[in-house]
Design an enzyme around this catalytic site. Structure first.
Site, PDB file in Angstrom:
ATOM      1  N   GLN A 237       0.827  -1.199   0.000  1.00 20.02           N
ATOM      2  CA  GLN A 237       0.000   0.000   0.000  1.00 20.02           C
ATOM      3  C   GLN A 237       0.867   1.257   0.000  1.00 20.02           C
ATOM      4  O   GLN A 237       0.359   2.356  -0.203  1.00 20.02           O
ATOM      5  CB  GLN A 237      -0.932   0.009   1.216  1.00 20.02           C
ATOM      6  CG  GLN A 237      -2.047  -1.027   1.129  1.00 20.02           C
ATOM      7  CD  GLN A 237      -2.986  -1.012   2.314  1.00 20.02           C
ATOM      8  OE1 GLN A 237      -3.143  -2.026   2.979  1.00 20.02           O
ATOM      9  NE2 GLN A 237      -3.634   0.107   2.591  1.00 20.02           N
ATOM     10  N   ARG A 384      -9.314  -0.470   7.403  1.00 17.75           N
ATOM     11  CA  ARG A 384     -10.267   0.423   6.766  1.00 17.75           C
ATOM     12  C   ARG A 384     -10.675   1.578   7.678  1.00 17.75           C
ATOM     13  O   ARG A 384     -11.841   1.875   7.878  1.00 17.75           O
ATOM     14  CB  ARG A 384     -11.511  -0.325   6.306  1.00 17.75           C
ATOM     15  CG  ARG A 384     -12.191   0.460   5.202  1.00 17.75           C
ATOM     16  CD  ARG A 384     -13.262  -0.315   4.512  1.00 17.75           C
ATOM     17  NE  ARG A 384     -13.797   0.503   3.442  1.00 17.75           N
ATOM     18  CZ  ARG A 384     -14.216   0.026   2.299  1.00 17.75           C
ATOM     19  NH1 ARG A 384     -14.154  -1.250   2.038  1.00 17.75           N
ATOM     20  NH2 ARG A 384     -14.696   0.829   1.384  1.00 17.75           N
ATOM     21  N   CYS A 385      -9.659   2.201   8.282  1.00 12.34           N
ATOM     22  CA  CYS A 385      -9.937   3.411   9.054  1.00 12.34           C
ATOM     23  C   CYS A 385      -8.642   4.171   9.137  1.00 12.34           C
ATOM     24  O   CYS A 385      -7.585   3.628   8.916  1.00 12.34           O
ATOM     25  CB  CYS A 385     -10.431   3.084  10.457  1.00 12.34           C
ATOM     26  SG  CYS A 385      -9.162   2.470  11.555  1.00 12.34           S
ATOM     27  N   GLU A 760     -13.113   5.140   4.315  1.00 11.60           N
ATOM     28  CA  GLU A 760     -13.106   4.504   5.628  1.00 11.60           C
ATOM     29  C   GLU A 760     -14.260   4.921   6.513  1.00 11.60           C
ATOM     30  O   GLU A 760     -14.556   4.271   7.509  1.00 11.60           O
ATOM     31  CB  GLU A 760     -11.758   4.775   6.274  1.00 11.60           C
ATOM     32  CG  GLU A 760     -10.672   4.160   5.384  1.00 11.60           C
ATOM     33  CD  GLU A 760      -9.284   4.578   5.723  1.00 11.60           C
ATOM     34  OE1 GLU A 760      -9.132   5.655   6.310  1.00 11.60           O
ATOM     35  OE2 GLU A 760      -8.356   3.844   5.390  1.00 11.60           O
TER      36      GLU A 760
END
Lengths: 806, 163
Positions: A237, A384-385, A760
């Site tokens: 990522q 996902r935050c 997110e």
């Protein structure tokens, strides 16, 4: 104007710029099986790596015998810590200032830990060979409970740190203690709580879970000994950071390392860190002179690669009798596992957890986080935050509900009277953040009206009466959630990863015929960057999005950037993209002025061209300007049309939203049927509504998973009980409801196009909405807190403990 | 381990290769035949990323041994597009944003392709049930379901028009 001349509206439509639901350019490849993921990379002579992993959660490694494995035909090498030690690679630094074993160095600290790395001619031989590596272990006492880890006399897990009383984030008060991190005014907060009219106190646990992208982590390392270049394909990522880390660890000069993130099959924070598999594959390629592929299987992914959450949050919230919140106190015990491998900006060992005052105007607050070592896998990534924001949102949204119960007040109204008002922005929170913008009351009212909140409450009351009369065994829960995210890390002055400031970048090259290529420092993992970043550029430069190629993920060609996670691509790289586009336009204006023989200031921009003010028939389109930049000598200007922008954001962005979940809960089976889910998101300026909606659907489904069943669970021996997709819950199409999406639009005042990021938000806001619905169903029976995940058994147990089974 | 002579018909073409009997069909396809559309997400038959069509049935090719596939007719995502262009399912997945990272997509579409042959006019519930062997982490399924229903509708209209 003849009829062939497009109208202004047609020219705008032709751009497919910001605000348009442009279909994705990625999809033609993916729908036809022509994606190129890391496991699709195939090189001549490529070898395969596989790990021998520890079956024990805590044990001394007495001996490792690799003879039988090496004797198996097709096995090329077996690496152990002893082989890596001369290179200084048996341990590696983590992103959180700790260090982590690459291969077991004398002991193992969690089940699934990497012990030896086998390299073979194909993956079957590698799998056979790991069975032949004989490892002799001696069991040690296992600690899986972070509270027990801090007890006096507890077994010391990290013997390598023995005697070190200073950690990367201050003093360590116990051998299993990592840090205490505090924000806010503790004394003032405790004083307010002591004198408050009402105080609600609760322990809120946000359990351990895992990002579990459908594609696991992996890489292909290829060391070319002739030219001294290392090429590393992988599920990264943050490919540029991986290059820098690989250079620092291996000693290979950075220009001799090329990192390529090909297509990535979902990331969700799982693919930010550097894992032993990458290090071992690089070493193996250097040692063997051949390319080496390593792709973990699902069990390895769930057992060893970057868990998320595992926060025990003790909270106290003080208020007046009328419900005005006067103070918030939170002490968190954070279980980091065996190594502190959290992926947070360096100065934030608990991430941005101090956004936990949420959307409320709370005058005083304190938060303290104790990081603790246990015999569990390392990680603590932002699933996902943005960093620890989902923990913060869950904490405050649960505390609000607990306070509402305490006050006997409607939880929607309690939120409303405590929201930060529109006129208070930019708002300085008690824990040190400057919220850039928001309009919470408008969003909340819109949401409550959309679901007919009062009607739902009436229905719930009727259902309750029917339940008490014995006419139904199903209770109704209404889950409310109003969240404020903090994303777009971040300002270089206080945000860095391993010393690299968290800016991002975009480089644009306009071709002579008026099409373009742009490269960014981020990397899409499904977000659709190739589609949406072209839309930003189309609006900024007047070049149709269909004529702009977006490229990311190759460190030899893309400008340096910190990558994609924490919803930072749009807030940071999106800003760089807009600004690079504006640089193009600024030069284009000078070229147009020369071509039209007017002064720069006599021109105005109109969709895709510069027009002479007051003379609309005199203009030059961007395509004409691009051609001119390559084919004629323009006095005072360099040929060509290129721009680059590195963007250091002045602040984070603060997306927010209002989510409401309605569920029917069967008291006897513990089943929860979600019958309605309404999600209002405010992510500032909306670039592509279709992509936004898709992100919300996906994030809500991950939230559904986390709240309703997904967890990484251990037994007391430290065995992972949820290491396959049979045990680790991922909702299918069957369990997943349909969602209703909605929006308000409050642009970020400091972002060039006003965008805030959205990927997110649905996870951050969704988890409390689902969880609050479960709690709400049992509210009148006295339930204040039931820990997630709310699977059927746990809900059944709640009902049973409340005496609802007769 | 000794290898067997494997003969398959993949996407309409006769292919031959050598494989150990224990080799999984997904590995034969991906490693030996360079058919990399189907993906590996779990290797335990839970996720469906490796879904291919074998002798008229959707199978998870991570749980089919090469030996079991001897002589089989196999269709993968690479064999679904028509010579004229994309299959309507592929078009509808794009049209309705039924994919994000794309990793589950080949398995999803291959499964939907068989589902719509088994049941050309499914309800939303039947699509949700019929697709429940395929996991997606990105989309929340809502747009996948929409895409499959839209494809069914298009295919039925095209069939009616042809009749």
């Amino acid at each position: 104007m003849n009829e062939m001349t497009p109208t202004r509206e047609e020219r705008v439509a032709n751009l497919k710029g910001m605000g348009c639901a442009r279909k994705r350019v990625e999809d033609a490849r993916f729908t036809q099986g022509k994606g190129n993921y890391v496991d699709d990379v195939k090189l001549p002579g490529m070898l395969f790596g596989d790990f021998v992993r520890s079956p024990h959660a805590h044990a001394r490694v007495k001996s490792i015998n690799t003879e039988a494995a090496l004797a198996l035909p097709g096995v090329v090498a077996v690496l152990t810590a002893k082989d890596l030690e001369p290179l200084g690679l048996h341990w590696m630094p983590t992103l959180a200032g700790d260090k982590q074993m690459v291969l077991a160095d004398g002991k193992v600290l969690f089940q699934g830990q990497e012990v030896a790395y086998v390299v073979a001619e194909d993956r079957y031989i590698a799998a056979d060979a790991i069975e032949l590596v004989e490892v002799e272990y001696e069991d040690l006492p296992v600690i899986t409970d972070p509270f027990k880890a801090l007890e006096e006399g507890a077994t010391v897990l990290r013997e390598d740190l023995e005697g070190q009383t200073e950690g990367a984030h201050g003093p360590r008060r116990h051998p299993n203690h990592i840090f205490l991190w505090e924000q806010g005014d503790k004394a003032a907060t405790e004083e307010v709580i002591a004198g408050a009219e009402v105080v609600a106190e609760e322990m809120i646990y946000y359990h351990r879970t895992h990002p579990c992208p459908l594609e696991t982590c992996g890489c292909v390392a290829s060391m070319d000994k002739i030219n001294g270049k290392l090429t590393l394909w992988g599920t990264f990522q943050a490919p540029h950071v991986v290059r820098t880390v690989a250079s620092l660890l291996s000693g290979i000069a950075e220009h001799n390392i090329r990192v390529i993130s090909p297509d990535i099959g979902g990331g969700f924070g799982n693919k930010v860190g550097v894992y032993p598999g990458y290090v071992c594959s690089i070493v193996a390629s250097i040692v063997t002179g051949k390319p080496v592929k390593w792709v973990e299987d699902r069990m390895e992914n769930l057992m060893a690669t970057a868990f998320a959450r595992d926060y025990w949050m003790q909270g106290k919230i003080a208020a007046t009798k009328e419900g005005k919140i006067t103070g918030l106190w939170c002490h968190t015990t954070a279980d980091h596992g065996a190594f502190d491998a959290c992926a947070d900006p360096t100065k934030f060992p608990a991430g941005f957890f101090h956004i936990c005052t949420g959307s409320y105007d709370i005058p005083v607050a304190w938060v303290g986080v104790d990081g603790v070592y246990t015999n569990k896998a390392p990680g603590g990534v932002a699933y996902r935050c943005s960093f620890r924001v989902t923990e913060a949102a869950y904490f405050i949204e649960r505390m609000i509900e607990v306070l509402a119960l305490r006050l006997g007040m409607d939880a929607a109204e309690l939120r409303r009277i405590n929201f930060i008002r529109k006129d208070q922005f930019p708002y300085h929170s008690a824990l040190g953040w400057e919220y850039d913008s928001g309009d919470y009351h408008t969003a909340w009212d819109k949401a409550l009206k959309a679901v007919d909140y009062e009607g739902l409450r009436r229905e719930q009351a009727e259902r309750l009466e029917a339940f008490k009369r014995g006419e139904t065994r199903k209770l109704m829960g209404i889950g409310l959630s109003f969240f404020t995210e903090i994303v777009g890390a971040g300002p270089v002055k206080n945000c860095d990863i391993l010393g690299m400031g968290m800016f991002d970048s975009c480089e644009i090259r306009i071709h002579p015929t008026g099409s373009a290529i742009a490269r960014l420092g981020t990397i899409s993992q499904g977000q659709g960057h190739a589609t949406t970043f072209a839309q930003i550029l189309a609006s900024e430069t007047g070049i149709p999005a269909d004529m702009i190629t977006i490229e990311e993920g190759d460190t030899d060609t893309a400008p340096y950037g910190l990558g994609t996670y924490g919803s930072r691509s749009t807030p940071v790289a999106g800003a760089a993209t807009a600004l690079a586009g504006r640089k193009i336009r600024a030069k284009a204006q000078m070229i147009a002025a020369y071509l039209l023989e007017v002064h720069d200031n006599d021109l105005e921009w109109d969709v895709d061209r510069f027009v002479v003010k007051g003379a609309p028939e005199r203009f030059k389109t961007m395509a004409e300007i691009a051609y001119a930049s390559y084919n004629q000598a323009i006095p005072g200007l360099e040929p060509g049309l290129e721009a680059v922008s590195y963007y250091d954001p002045p602040n984070m962005t603060y997306p927010f939203g209002a989510y409401i979940c309605v569920m029917d809960i069967d008291v006897d089976t513990g089943e929860a049927a979600i019958r309605q889910f309404y999600a209002l998101d405010d992510c500032g300026t909306r670039i592509n509504p279709m992509v936004i909606e898709g992100q919300v659907h996906g994030g809500l489904t991950e939230a559904l998973a986390i709240a309703m069943g997904q967890e990484i669970a251990y037994d007391e021996m430290g065995n992972v009980k949820t290491a396959t997709l049979m045990d680790f819950f991922i909702p299918t199409a069957w369990e997943t409801p349909n969602y209703t999406t909605d929006w308000t639009e409050t642009p970020s005042p400091h972002h060039p196009i006003g965008a805030k990021g959205v990927g997110e938000s649905p996870n951050v806001g969704g988890v409390p909405a689902f969880s609050n619905a479960v709690h709400d169903a049992f509210r009148t029976f006295g339930l204040t807190q039931a820990h997630m995940p709310h699977d059927h058994w746990r809900i059944w147990k709640v009902a049973s403990d409340l005496g609802l089974h007769g | 381990m000794s290898k067997m002579h494997l003969k398959l018909k993949v996407n309409g073409q006769e292919v031959e290769t050598l494989a150990e009997p224990r080799e999984l069909l997904i590995h034969v396809l991906r490693e030996k035949l360079d058919i990399t559309g189907p993906h590996i997400g779990c290797e335990t038959s839970h996720c469906g990323a490796c879904t291919v069509d074998m002798d008229g049935k959707s199978v998870k090719s991570c749980t089919v041994f090469a030996a079991q596939a001897q002589g089989a007719q196999i269709t993968t995502i690479e064999g679904i597009a028509n010579p004229e262009g994309m299959h309507v399912l592929q078009e509808m997945f794009r049209e309705h944003h039924g994919l994000q990272c794309g990793f589950c997509t080949p398995g999803m579409i291959t499964r939907a392709w068989r589902l719509l042959q088994e049941n050309p006019n499914p309800t939303e519930e039947e699509v949700r049930f019929g697709m429940s062997g395929n996991l997606c982490r990105c989309t929340g399924y809502q747009n996948i379901v929409k895409a499959v229903l839209a494809a069914a509708s298009e295919m039925n209209s095209a069939k009616e028009a042809a009749e």
